[in-house]
Scaffold this active site. Structure first.
Site, PDB file in Angstrom:
ATOM      1  N   LYS A 114       4.243  -2.528  15.306  1.00 49.79           N
ATOM      2  CA  LYS A 114       5.656  -2.449  15.440  1.00 49.79           C
ATOM      3  C   LYS A 114       6.408  -3.660  16.091  1.00 49.79           C
ATOM      4  O   LYS A 114       7.513  -3.853  15.743  1.00 49.79           O
ATOM      5  CB  LYS A 114       6.058  -1.288  16.478  1.00 49.79           C
ATOM      6  CG  LYS A 114       5.813   0.409  15.945  1.00 49.79           C
ATOM      7  CD  LYS A 114       7.140   0.532  15.075  1.00 49.79           C
ATOM      8  CE  LYS A 114       6.595   1.325  13.881  1.00 49.79           C
ATOM      9  NZ  LYS A 114       6.381   0.740  12.665  1.00 49.79           N
TER      10      LYS A 114
ATOM     11  N   TYR B  24       5.936   4.868  10.933  1.00 48.00           N
ATOM     12  CA  TYR B  24       5.162   3.661  10.592  1.00 48.00           C
ATOM     13  C   TYR B  24       6.033   3.024   9.801  1.00 48.00           C
ATOM     14  O   TYR B  24       5.594   1.749   9.987  1.00 48.00           O
ATOM     15  CB  TYR B  24       3.791   4.348   9.937  1.00 48.00           C
ATOM     16  CG  TYR B  24       2.749   3.460   9.766  1.00 48.00           C
ATOM     17  CD1 TYR B  24       1.747   3.008  10.771  1.00 48.00           C
ATOM     18  CD2 TYR B  24       2.462   2.634   8.774  1.00 48.00           C
ATOM     19  CE1 TYR B  24       0.838   2.144  10.600  1.00 48.00           C
ATOM     20  CE2 TYR B  24       1.681   1.583   8.630  1.00 48.00           C
ATOM     21  CZ  TYR B  24       0.641   1.389   9.579  1.00 48.00           C
ATOM     22  OH  TYR B  24      -0.219   0.333   9.561  1.00 48.00           O
TER      23      TYR B  24
ATOM     24  N   TYR C   8      -7.807   3.317   9.945  1.00 46.67           N
ATOM     25  CA  TYR C   8      -7.756   3.293  11.347  1.00 46.67           C
ATOM     26  C   TYR C   8      -8.588   4.434  11.832  1.00 46.67           C
ATOM     27  O   TYR C   8      -8.570   5.524  11.345  1.00 46.67           O
ATOM     28  CB  TYR C   8      -6.278   3.822  11.911  1.00 46.67           C
ATOM     29  CG  TYR C   8      -5.166   2.909  11.782  1.00 46.67           C
ATOM     30  CD1 TYR C   8      -4.465   2.723  10.575  1.00 46.67           C
ATOM     31  CD2 TYR C   8      -4.611   2.258  12.941  1.00 46.67           C
ATOM     32  CE1 TYR C   8      -3.318   1.819  10.642  1.00 46.67           C
ATOM     33  CE2 TYR C   8      -3.531   1.324  12.748  1.00 46.67           C
ATOM     34  CZ  TYR C   8      -2.890   1.176  11.616  1.00 46.67           C
ATOM     35  OH  TYR C   8      -1.741   0.350  11.417  1.00 46.67           O
TER      36      TYR C   8
ATOM     37  N   PRO D 223      -0.551  -3.171  19.762  1.00 50.84           N
ATOM     38  CA  PRO D 223      -0.406  -3.331  18.287  1.00 50.84           C
ATOM     39  C   PRO D 223      -0.805  -2.321  17.415  1.00 50.84           C
ATOM     40  O   PRO D 223      -0.637  -2.401  16.132  1.00 50.84           O
ATOM     41  CB  PRO D 223      -1.331  -4.449  18.118  1.00 50.84           C
ATOM     42  CG  PRO D 223      -2.202  -4.487  19.191  1.00 50.84           C
ATOM     43  CD  PRO D 223      -1.690  -3.942  20.288  1.00 50.84           C
TER      44      PRO D 223
ATOM     45  N   HIS E 145       0.817  -1.227  -0.021  1.00 49.72           N
ATOM     46  CA  HIS E 145       0.183  -0.015  -0.055  1.00 49.72           C
ATOM     47  C   HIS E 145       0.791   1.259   0.082  1.00 49.72           C
ATOM     48  O   HIS E 145       1.924   1.246   0.520  1.00 49.72           O
ATOM     49  CB  HIS E 145      -0.928   0.041   1.438  1.00 49.72           C
ATOM     50  CG  HIS E 145      -1.733  -1.232   1.345  1.00 49.72           C
ATOM     51  ND1 HIS E 145      -2.366  -1.546   2.547  1.00 49.72           N
ATOM     52  CD2 HIS E 145      -2.284  -2.162   0.481  1.00 49.72           C
ATOM     53  CE1 HIS E 145      -3.178  -2.575   2.346  1.00 49.72           C
ATOM     54  NE2 HIS E 145      -2.900  -3.099   1.026  1.00 49.72           N
TER      55      HIS E 145
HETATM   56  P1  RFL Z   1       6.917 -14.482  19.632  1.00 49.68           P
HETATM   57  O1  RFL Z   1       6.222 -14.523  18.426  1.00 49.68           O
HETATM   58  O2  RFL Z   1       6.168 -14.638  20.775  1.00 49.68           O
HETATM   59  O3  RFL Z   1       8.097 -15.854  19.543  1.00 49.68           O
HETATM   60  C1  RFL Z   1       8.162 -16.462  20.648  1.00 49.68           C
HETATM   61  C2  RFL Z   1       8.201 -18.145  20.594  1.00 49.68           C
HETATM   62  O4  RFL Z   1       9.099 -18.564  21.972  1.00 49.68           O
HETATM   63  C3  RFL Z   1       8.313 -19.643  21.922  1.00 49.68           C
HETATM   64  N1  RFL Z   1       8.610 -20.281  23.697  1.00 49.68           N
HETATM   65  C4  RFL Z   1       9.339 -21.046  24.031  1.00 49.68           C
HETATM   66  N2  RFL Z   1      10.341 -21.741  23.233  1.00 49.68           N
HETATM   67  C5  RFL Z   1      10.727 -22.900  24.042  1.00 49.68           C
HETATM   68  N3  RFL Z   1      10.769 -23.020  25.338  1.00 49.68           N
HETATM   69  C6  RFL Z   1       9.814 -22.198  25.974  1.00 49.68           C
HETATM   70  N4  RFL Z   1       9.825 -22.269  27.161  1.00 49.68           N
HETATM   71  C7  RFL Z   1       9.121 -21.047  25.184  1.00 49.68           C
HETATM   72  N5  RFL Z   1       8.380 -20.256  25.697  1.00 49.68           N
HETATM   73  C8  RFL Z   1       7.933 -19.563  24.564  1.00 49.68           C
HETATM   74  C9  RFL Z   1       6.896 -19.456  21.672  1.00 49.68           C
HETATM   75  O5  RFL Z   1       6.110 -20.618  21.414  1.00 49.68           O
HETATM   76  C10 RFL Z   1       6.965 -18.715  20.322  1.00 49.68           C
HETATM   77  O6  RFL Z   1       6.996 -19.562  19.385  1.00 49.68           O
HETATM   78  O7  RFL Z   1       7.953 -13.234  19.856  1.00 49.68           O
HETATM   79  P2  RFL Z   1       9.121 -12.747  18.915  1.00 49.68           P
HETATM   80  O8  RFL Z   1       9.849 -13.470  18.116  1.00 49.68           O
HETATM   81  O9  RFL Z   1       9.820 -11.676  19.629  1.00 49.68           O
HETATM   82  O10 RFL Z   1       8.087 -11.692  18.029  1.00 49.68           O
HETATM   83  C11 RFL Z   1       7.401 -10.825  18.466  1.00 49.68           C
HETATM   84  C12 RFL Z   1       5.921 -10.839  17.626  1.00 49.68           C
HETATM   85  O11 RFL Z   1       5.529 -12.093  17.494  1.00 49.68           O
HETATM   86  C13 RFL Z   1       5.047  -9.602  18.112  1.00 49.68           C
HETATM   87  O12 RFL Z   1       5.786  -8.450  18.545  1.00 49.68           O
HETATM   88  C14 RFL Z   1       4.006  -9.298  17.036  1.00 49.68           C
HETATM   89  O13 RFL Z   1       3.113 -10.276  16.731  1.00 49.68           O
HETATM   90  C15 RFL Z   1       3.217  -8.122  17.450  1.00 49.68           C
HETATM   91  N6  RFL Z   1       2.042  -7.620  16.513  1.00 49.68           N
HETATM   92  C16 RFL Z   1       2.539  -6.811  15.457  1.00 49.68           C
HETATM   93  N7  RFL Z   1       3.764  -6.620  15.155  1.00 49.68           N
HETATM   94  C17 RFL Z   1       4.070  -5.792  14.085  1.00 49.68           C
HETATM   95  O14 RFL Z   1       5.428  -5.802  13.658  1.00 49.68           O
HETATM   96  N8  RFL Z   1       3.312  -5.703  13.082  1.00 49.68           N
HETATM   97  C18 RFL Z   1       1.904  -5.906  13.263  1.00 49.68           C
HETATM   98  O15 RFL Z   1       0.879  -5.582  12.478  1.00 49.68           O
HETATM   99  C19 RFL Z   1       1.722  -6.453  14.568  1.00 49.68           C
HETATM  100  N9  RFL Z   1       0.323  -6.611  14.794  1.00 49.68           N
HETATM  101  C20 RFL Z   1       0.954  -7.906  17.018  1.00 49.68           C
HETATM  102  C21 RFL Z   1      -0.041  -7.499  15.832  1.00 49.68           C
HETATM  103  C22 RFL Z   1       0.631  -8.838  17.777  1.00 49.68           C
HETATM  104  C23 RFL Z   1      -0.868  -9.026  17.918  1.00 49.68           C
HETATM  105  N10 RFL Z   1      -0.982  -9.906  19.208  1.00 49.68           N
HETATM  106  C24 RFL Z   1      -1.827 -10.946  18.869  1.00 49.68           C
HETATM  107  C25 RFL Z   1      -0.522  -9.817  20.346  1.00 49.68           C
HETATM  108  C26 RFL Z   1      -1.332  -7.781  16.007  1.00 49.68           C
HETATM  109  C27 RFL Z   1      -1.747  -8.534  17.095  1.00 49.68           C
HETATM  110  C28 RFL Z   1      -3.376  -8.873  17.373  1.00 49.68           C
HETATM  111  C1  PHB Z   2      -3.011  -6.628  11.275  1.00 45.56           C
HETATM  112  O1  PHB Z   2      -3.411  -6.802   9.788  1.00 45.56           O
HETATM  113  O2  PHB Z   2      -3.080  -7.666  12.137  1.00 45.56           O
HETATM  114  C2  PHB Z   2      -2.858  -5.260  11.722  1.00 45.56           C
HETATM  115  C3  PHB Z   2      -2.558  -4.135  10.816  1.00 45.56           C
HETATM  116  C4  PHB Z   2      -2.264  -2.914  11.641  1.00 45.56           C
HETATM  117  C5  PHB Z   2      -1.853  -2.677  12.795  1.00 45.56           C
HETATM  118  C6  PHB Z   2      -1.806  -4.029  13.690  1.00 45.56           C
HETATM  119  C7  PHB Z   2      -2.440  -5.319  13.209  1.00 45.56           C
HETATM  120  O3  PHB Z   2      -1.563  -1.712  13.580  1.00 45.56           O
END
Ligand code: RFL
Ligand code: PHB
Length: 396
Positions: free
Chosen positions: A303, A391, A207, A299, A77
């Site tokens: 980031k 962003y 948003y 979220p 986008h």
């Molecule tokens: P993760 O992805 O949580 O991975 C950690 C891994 O460690 C495992 N683990 C273990 N493994 C071995 N032994 C243990 N004892 C363990 N305990 C845990 C877990 O099973 C897992 O596989 O951390 P990491 O790699 O630091 O990555 C971080 C991201 O996943 C997180 O920051 C993002 O998902 C946040 N987030 C977003 N980030 C973006 O940059 N752009 C986005 O658009 C965005 N949207 C979001 C999001 C997070 C969301 N939720 C669900 C929290 C939208 C949502 C709704």
């Molecule tokens: C998503 O598509 O999951 C999403 C997009 C933008 C955000 C957070 C999550 O700021």
């Protein structure tokens, strides 16, 4: 049962974005690593989380040779839409940042691409491990004890441990509490997120700030939309019928004449709470924390994943310098280098969250300030540029 003994240079706990990118980056420099992951491969490849990738994350995936499917299936986008007070305002990120785009490509697709690529190149990933315990992190021979998926006890002996195990993993807890410097903010908001089988109602993300609460329109494919609404973080998902979710989405998003939200069957729904958290003690002896293990953002700024990848890029460069020249200076400076960028990500995520959500506890004055913030962003190129450059991703 005899213990399975494994030796590697970098023991990585967690196969999320941080752990997988780190393993890939290290392998490029001939530095071997072993990943242990508590969940199954199917589970990590199916968990719905992030959606938006910063421009440099996209570039890095391409440089590493794991970007092919993203370039085919991702959505690129030029900007985003901010919607409030019955009006839509398009922020042209590409124009404001000199050509950087907003890429929507789901986190679990990134995970699939990285796991596939790592395994095809001979990486060792132990899925479904249990009872993970770190030892000797104050020594130059740290180790990780765990039980393999079949129950066999294992001992991973390494030079360094990378704690990439997310917010609830054991790595951060291995650092004595008295030595951890932590900061936290809990928000009174949650997000209810859904996936729905309906084509995107708009070609870019929207948003929306609304008196009933924030709403976000995103997408996953030409057939699937991803939508979020602000809710109480303690809400029970069972109280949110599909009809109630659609009613809120219509009210919060359809505030502009003639614009319609397309509906479809809801195929997944869940509620997440929101916090900002930083553990500045990202290094303790031979243990290095990266990603959500060290910091969490709400979220709204999209980031978290991007910050996780930035950490491991810094860490991989520091490890490369250590193995090439025996120089520990970048390892010693890891936390300071990473934190300078992390705090800016924390600030931006807090700013977007505060500006876009409605808070019953906030005073009428604070509400007006949030509206003025939005008005400022859509009426000043300088303010829009500040939002846009954060962003699409600040420089590493
Ligand atoms: P993760 O992805 O949580 O991975 C950690 C891994 O460690 C495992 N683990 C273990 N493994 C071995 N032994 C243990 N004892 C363990 N305990 C845990 C877990 O099973 C897992 O596989 O951390 P990491 O790699 O630091 O990555 C971080 C991201 O996943 C997180 O920051 C993002 O998902 C946040 N987030 C977003 N980030 C973006 O940059 N752009 C986005 O658009 C965005 N949207 C979001 C999001 C997070 C969301 N939720 C669900 C929290 C939208 C949502 C709704
Ligand atoms: C998503 O598509 O999951 C999403 C997009 C933008 C955000 C957070 C999550 O700021």
């Amino acid at each position: 049962m005899s213990t399975h003994k494994i030796r590697t240079k970098v023991g990585i706990i967690g196969a999320g974005p941080a752990g997988l990118f780190l393993s890939e980056l290290l392998s490029r420099q001939g530095i071997d690593s072993v990943i242990i992951e508590s969940r199954s491969r199917e589970d990590i490849e199916g968990t719905i989380r992030a959606g938006v990738l910063e421009q440099w994350t996209v570039d890095l995936m391409n440089q590493l040779g794991v970007g092919e499917r993203m370039m085919r299936e991702g959505h690129f986008h030029t900007g985003i839409t901010l919607r409030f007070k019955g009006q839509s305002h398009h922020l042209d990120m590409e124009d404001l940042t000199g050509g950087k785009k907003v890429t929507v490509y789901a986190q679990h697709e990134v995970i699939k691409d990285l796991v596939g690529h790592r395994l095809a190149h001979g990486a060792v990933i132990h899925f479904g491990v249990k009872d993970v315990a770190l030892a000797g992190i104050d020594t130059d021979r740290p180790s990780i004890r765990f039980a393999q998926a079949d129950g066999t006890p294992a001992l991973l002996d390494c030079d360094f441990i990378a704690g990439c195990d997310g917010f609830h993993g054991p790595s951060r807890q291995a650092i004595p509490l008295a030595q951890r410097k932590e900061f936290q903010k809990i928000y009174p908001y949650g997000w209810l997120g859904i996936l729905t089988e309906a084509p995107p109602s708009h070609h870019e993300l929207i948003y929306a700030r609304h008196d009933r609460g924030f709403a976000l329109l995103s997408m996953r494919s030409p057939e699937i939309q991803r939508l979020y609404i602000q809710c109480d973080p303690k809400d029970d998902i069972a109280l949110w019928s599909d009809a109630r979710i659609w009613s809120e989405l219509h009210q919060r998003l359809e505030t502009v004449d003639g614009w319609k939200l397309t509906e479809g069957p809801i195929i997944q729904k869940g509620i997440i709470a929101m916090r900002s958290f930083v553990c500045e003690t990202m290094r303790h002896g031979r243990l290095f924390l990266a990603g959500d293990a060290a910091h969490i953002v709400p979220p709204t700024g999209a980031k978290g994943l991007n910050l996780a990848v930035a950490d491991v890029l810094v860490l991989s460069r520091a490890l490369e310098k250590f193995y090439a020249k025996g120089d520990t200076s970048d390892l010693d400076g890891y936390a300071a280098t990473a934190l300078a960028r992390i705090w800016k990500g924390e600030r931006f995520s807090w700013y977007m969250t505060t500006m876009l959500h409605t808070d019953d506890a906030a005073s009428p004055f604070e509400h007006r300030i949030r509206e003025a913030d939005l008005d400022y962003v859509v009426s000043s190129r300088a303010a829009a540029t500040a939002l846009a450059e954060n962003y699409v991703g600040l420089p590493i």
